[in-house]
Design a protein around this motif. Structure first.
Motif, PDB file in Angstrom:
ATOM      1  N   ARG A   1      -6.810   3.960   7.376  1.00 34.34           N
ATOM      2  CA  ARG A   1      -7.296   5.027   6.503  1.00 34.34           C
ATOM      3  C   ARG A   1      -6.390   5.036   5.274  1.00 34.34           C
ATOM      4  NH1 ARG A   1      -8.170  11.143   8.598  1.00 34.34           N
ATOM      5  NH2 ARG A   1      -9.968  10.151   9.514  1.00 34.34           N
ATOM      6  N   PHE A   2      -6.950   5.435   4.141  1.00 34.50           N
ATOM      7  CA  PHE A   2      -6.162   5.495   2.912  1.00 34.50           C
ATOM      8  C   PHE A   2      -6.081   6.927   2.420  1.00 34.50           C
ATOM      9  CE2 PHE A   2      -7.762   1.196   3.238  1.00 34.50           C
ATOM     10  CZ  PHE A   2      -6.618   0.459   3.002  1.00 34.50           C
ATOM     11  N   ILE A   3      -5.066   7.209   1.619  1.00 33.31           N
ATOM     12  CA  ILE A   3      -4.873   8.573   1.138  1.00 33.31           C
ATOM     13  C   ILE A   3      -5.879   8.896   0.035  1.00 33.31           C
ATOM     14  CG2 ILE A   3      -2.434   8.603   1.776  1.00 33.31           C
ATOM     15  CD1 ILE A   3      -1.787   8.292  -1.183  1.00 33.31           C
ATOM     16  N   ASN A   4      -6.212  10.165  -0.085  1.00 24.15           N
ATOM     17  CA  ASN A   4      -7.063  10.627  -1.173  1.00 24.15           C
ATOM     18  C   ASN A   4      -6.198  11.412  -2.154  1.00 24.15           C
ATOM     19  OD1 ASN A   4      -6.703  13.222  -0.128  1.00 24.15           O
ATOM     20  ND2 ASN A   4      -8.634  13.194   0.990  1.00 24.15           N
TER      21      ASN A   4
ATOM     22  N   SER B   1       0.849  -1.199   0.000  1.00 28.43           N
ATOM     23  CA  SER B   1       0.000   0.000   0.000  1.00 28.43           C
ATOM     24  C   SER B   1       0.878   1.241   0.000  1.00 28.43           C
ATOM     25  CB  SER B   1      -0.903   0.004   1.241  1.00 28.43           C
ATOM     26  OG  SER B   1      -0.142   0.261   2.387  1.00 28.43           O
ATOM     27  N   ALA B   2       0.243   2.382  -0.174  1.00 28.90           N
ATOM     28  CA  ALA B   2       0.967   3.648  -0.099  1.00 28.90           C
ATOM     29  C   ALA B   2       1.604   3.807   1.273  1.00 28.90           C
ATOM     30  CB  ALA B   2       0.024   4.809  -0.400  1.00 28.90           C
ATOM     31  N   ALA B   3       0.933   3.308   2.296  1.00 30.64           N
ATOM     32  CA  ALA B   3       1.456   3.402   3.665  1.00 30.64           C
ATOM     33  C   ALA B   3       2.827   2.749   3.784  1.00 30.64           C
ATOM     34  CB  ALA B   3       0.489   2.752   4.651  1.00 30.64           C
ATOM     35  N   ASP B   4       3.007   1.610   3.127  1.00 28.44           N
ATOM     36  CA  ASP B   4       4.296   0.916   3.192  1.00 28.44           C
ATOM     37  C   ASP B   4       5.410   1.757   2.576  1.00 28.44           C
ATOM     38  OD1 ASP B   4       3.129  -1.396   4.382  1.00 28.44           O
ATOM     39  OD2 ASP B   4       2.501  -2.089   2.399  1.00 28.44           O
ATOM     40  N   LEU B   5       5.127   2.374   1.447  1.00 26.27           N
ATOM     41  CA  LEU B   5       6.126   3.218   0.782  1.00 26.27           C
ATOM     42  C   LEU B   5       6.408   4.476   1.595  1.00 26.27           C
ATOM     43  CD1 LEU B   5       7.984   3.847  -1.569  1.00 26.27           C
ATOM     44  CD2 LEU B   5       5.995   4.674  -2.842  1.00 26.27           C
ATOM     45  N   ILE B   6       5.372   5.080   2.144  1.00 24.67           N
ATOM     46  CA  ILE B   6       5.554   6.275   2.974  1.00 24.67           C
ATOM     47  C   ILE B   6       6.365   5.927   4.215  1.00 24.67           C
ATOM     48  CG2 ILE B   6       4.352   7.984   4.405  1.00 24.67           C
ATOM     49  CD1 ILE B   6       2.031   7.758   2.301  1.00 24.67           C
ATOM     50  N   ARG B   7       6.028   4.824   4.877  1.00 25.73           N
ATOM     51  CA  ARG B   7       6.751   4.401   6.080  1.00 25.73           C
ATOM     52  C   ARG B   7       8.228   4.122   5.761  1.00 25.73           C
ATOM     53  NH1 ARG B   7       3.851   0.532   7.520  1.00 25.73           N
ATOM     54  NH2 ARG B   7       2.743   1.467   9.257  1.00 25.73           N
TER      55      ARG B   7
ATOM     56  N   SER C   1      -3.345  16.065  10.814  1.00 25.29           N
ATOM     57  CA  SER C   1      -2.969  15.731  12.189  1.00 25.29           C
ATOM     58  C   SER C   1      -2.016  14.537  12.222  1.00 25.29           C
ATOM     59  CB  SER C   1      -4.223  15.402  13.014  1.00 25.29           C
ATOM     60  OG  SER C   1      -4.794  14.180  12.565  1.00 25.29           O
ATOM     61  N   GLN C   2      -1.296  14.417  13.321  1.00 30.42           N
ATOM     62  CA  GLN C   2      -0.416  13.274  13.511  1.00 30.42           C
ATOM     63  C   GLN C   2      -1.243  11.995  13.566  1.00 30.42           C
ATOM     64  OE1 GLN C   2      -0.095  11.375  16.664  1.00 30.42           O
ATOM     65  NE2 GLN C   2       1.265  10.003  15.570  1.00 30.42           N
ATOM     66  N   LYS C   3      -2.444  12.086  14.133  1.00 30.78           N
ATOM     67  CA  LYS C   3      -3.349  10.930  14.195  1.00 30.78           C
ATOM     68  C   LYS C   3      -3.715  10.458  12.785  1.00 30.78           C
ATOM     69  CE  LYS C   3      -7.812   9.380  15.881  1.00 30.78           C
ATOM     70  NZ  LYS C   3      -9.092   9.724  16.431  1.00 30.78           N
ATOM     71  N   HIS C   4      -3.932  11.397  11.889  1.00 26.92           N
ATOM     72  CA  HIS C   4      -4.259  11.075  10.499  1.00 26.92           C
ATOM     73  C   HIS C   4      -3.116  10.281   9.860  1.00 26.92           C
ATOM     74  CE1 HIS C   4      -6.605  12.136   6.777  1.00 26.92           C
ATOM     75  NE2 HIS C   4      -5.472  11.734   6.242  1.00 26.92           N
ATOM     76  N   ILE C   5      -1.899  10.737  10.067  1.00 30.57           N
ATOM     77  CA  ILE C   5      -0.725  10.029   9.528  1.00 30.57           C
ATOM     78  C   ILE C   5      -0.629   8.648  10.161  1.00 30.57           C
ATOM     79  CG2 ILE C   5       1.808  10.024   9.376  1.00 30.57           C
ATOM     80  CD1 ILE C   5       0.429  12.042   7.508  1.00 30.57           C
ATOM     81  N   SER C   6      -0.833   8.568  11.459  1.00 23.21           N
ATOM     82  CA  SER C   6      -0.774   7.286  12.159  1.00 23.21           C
ATOM     83  C   SER C   6      -1.787   6.298  11.585  1.00 23.21           C
ATOM     84  CB  SER C   6      -1.022   7.498  13.655  1.00 23.21           C
ATOM     85  OG  SER C   6      -1.051   6.261  14.327  1.00 23.21           O
ATOM     86  N   GLU C   7      -3.010   6.758  11.345  1.00 23.67           N
ATOM     87  CA  GLU C   7      -4.054   5.892  10.803  1.00 23.67           C
ATOM     88  C   GLU C   7      -3.724   5.426   9.385  1.00 23.67           C
ATOM     89  OE1 GLU C   7      -7.579   8.258  11.355  1.00 23.67           O
ATOM     90  OE2 GLU C   7      -7.860   7.498  13.403  1.00 23.67           O
ATOM     91  N   ILE C   8      -3.085   6.284   8.601  1.00 25.68           N
ATOM     92  CA  ILE C   8      -2.654   5.889   7.258  1.00 25.68           C
ATOM     93  C   ILE C   8      -1.575   4.816   7.360  1.00 25.68           C
ATOM     94  CG2 ILE C   8      -1.371   6.670   5.212  1.00 25.68           C
ATOM     95  CD1 ILE C   8      -2.939   9.329   5.481  1.00 25.68           C
ATOM     96  N   LEU C   9      -0.595   5.040   8.224  1.00 26.71           N
ATOM     97  CA  LEU C   9       0.502   4.081   8.365  1.00 26.71           C
ATOM     98  C   LEU C   9       0.032   2.742   8.920  1.00 26.71           C
ATOM     99  CD1 LEU C   9       3.325   6.454   9.666  1.00 26.71           C
ATOM    100  CD2 LEU C   9       2.983   5.575   7.336  1.00 26.71           C
TER     101      LEU C   9
END
Length: 110
Positions: free
Chosen positions: A53-56, A15-21, A41-49
């Motif tokens: 939650r997925f990016i738009n 997922s995008a989260a894996d590449l971002i992480r 928010s930092q919470k938003h980033i945490s939920e994506i990682l």
């Protein structure tokens, strides 16, 4: 030459989260710093990682501007990841569906 002893491995979809992480880890970027740069928010980033939650499209463009990762790549990764999840998730709540639910048309061959 084709080696018959090689096993065919199941295709892995990231997922995008894996590449971002991975990028965050390589450059030692904190969630807080990335959130500040992206305007979320930092919470938003945490939920994506955590893949809760997925990016738009808007966030993908912000990540592209801040991290240099292609927005098209990020959106494609998430789209493919979500599709794989959907294929692996059994269809629930069949009691309220008609007898035609998910029944293929005769002309469908796939």
């Amino acid at each position: 030459m084709l080696h018959r002893e090689n096993e065919i491995k199941k295709y892995h979809t990231t997922s995008a989260a894996d590449l971002i992480r991975e990028t965050m880890n390589y450059y030692k970027i904190t969630q807080t710093d990335l959130a500040d740069r992206l305007g979320v928010s930092q919470k938003h980033i945490s939920e994506i990682l955590q893949k809760k939650r997925f990016i738009n499209e808007t966030l993908a463009l912000r990540i592209e501007a801040v991290m240099g990762i292609s927005s098209i790549l990020l959106l494609n990764l998430d789209s493919n990841f979500k599709l794989r999840l959907a294929k692996e998730t059994p269809v629930q709540d069949m009691k309220n569906k008609s007898d035609k639910f998910l029944k293929r048309y005769d002309w469908v061959t796939v």
